[in-house]
Design an enzyme around this catalytic site. Sequence first.
Site, PDB file in Angstrom:
ATOM      1  CG  ASP A   1       2.047  93.844 -23.104  1.00 24.63           C
ATOM      2  OD1 ASP A   1       3.117  94.353 -23.117  1.00 24.63           O
ATOM      3  OD2 ASP A   1       1.359  92.988 -22.946  1.00 24.63           O
TER       4      ASP A   1
ATOM      5  CE  LYS B   1       4.503  91.358 -22.436  1.00 28.28           C
ATOM      6  NZ  LYS B   1       3.269  90.607 -22.991  1.00 28.28           N
TER       7      LYS B   1
ATOM      8  CB  CYS C   1       0.717  90.748 -19.894  1.00 31.62           C
ATOM      9  SG  CYS C   1       0.251  90.103 -21.427  1.00 31.62           S
TER      10      CYS C   1
END
Length: 202
Positions: free
Chosen positions: A10, A108, A153
Site C-alpha cells: 500500500d 483489497k 496492513c
Amino acid sequence: MPNEALIVVDVQNDFCEGGALAVAGANAIVPLVNRLIGRHDHVVLTQDWHPAGHASFASSWQDAEPFSTVQFPYGPQVLWPDHCVQGTPGAAFHTDLEITKAQMIVRKGFHTGIDSYSAFRENDRMTRTGLDGYLKARGFTKLVFCGLALDYCVAWSAIDARQAGFDVAVVVEATAAIDLDDSRKRMMSDMRRAGINLNATA
C-alpha cells in the site's frame, strides 16, 4: 533467492504526505522500498482499492468522527477518513515508487461492507484474496514485507502469511506506522509472538 518474494504493501498517495490518510514518515521510506525492489527478483504490490461510500469511511456514518470505532458484524472496526477510492489519484501508487518489476498487484478492500488490512484475508477473516494460493503455486516459501502502514496492513499481512505457513520477515525501517492508540507497539509484539523476523534490513 528463487523461493523468496517481496510484498510491498500500500505505498499509495493517500497514505503518503499530503494524502487523505497520511502516515508520518511515509515519503521517507520510498527510497528504501525501491532499494528492496531492486534486490528482489519477485515483487508483489498491494493496493487499497475502496469503492466510494465504503462502510469503513467515517463519512458513511451519521455524526461519526474519523478514527472512532464502531461494531461491524465481524467485530470492532476503525472508521477512517475517505481514502484510496477506486480510480482516484489518492489510490494510485506513489509517483516515485518503482513498480516496473511487480509481477502481481493485489487489490483489497473493494467489498463495500468489509474493510481489508491484510493482503491475504479481509477483516471478516473469511473472505480471501487468493494471494497465498498464488505464492504457493509459484513455489515461494519466504516472504519479505515493507510499506504502509506497519501497524495495520503490513502487520496483518505478515501475521496472516505466517499462519499460511510462510517464513516471514518485515523490514521495519522500510515501513511507517499510524500509531493509533499505541497500535505500533501492540502490533510489533504480535508479530514477534507470531515468529516474524523484525530484524531484516533494507
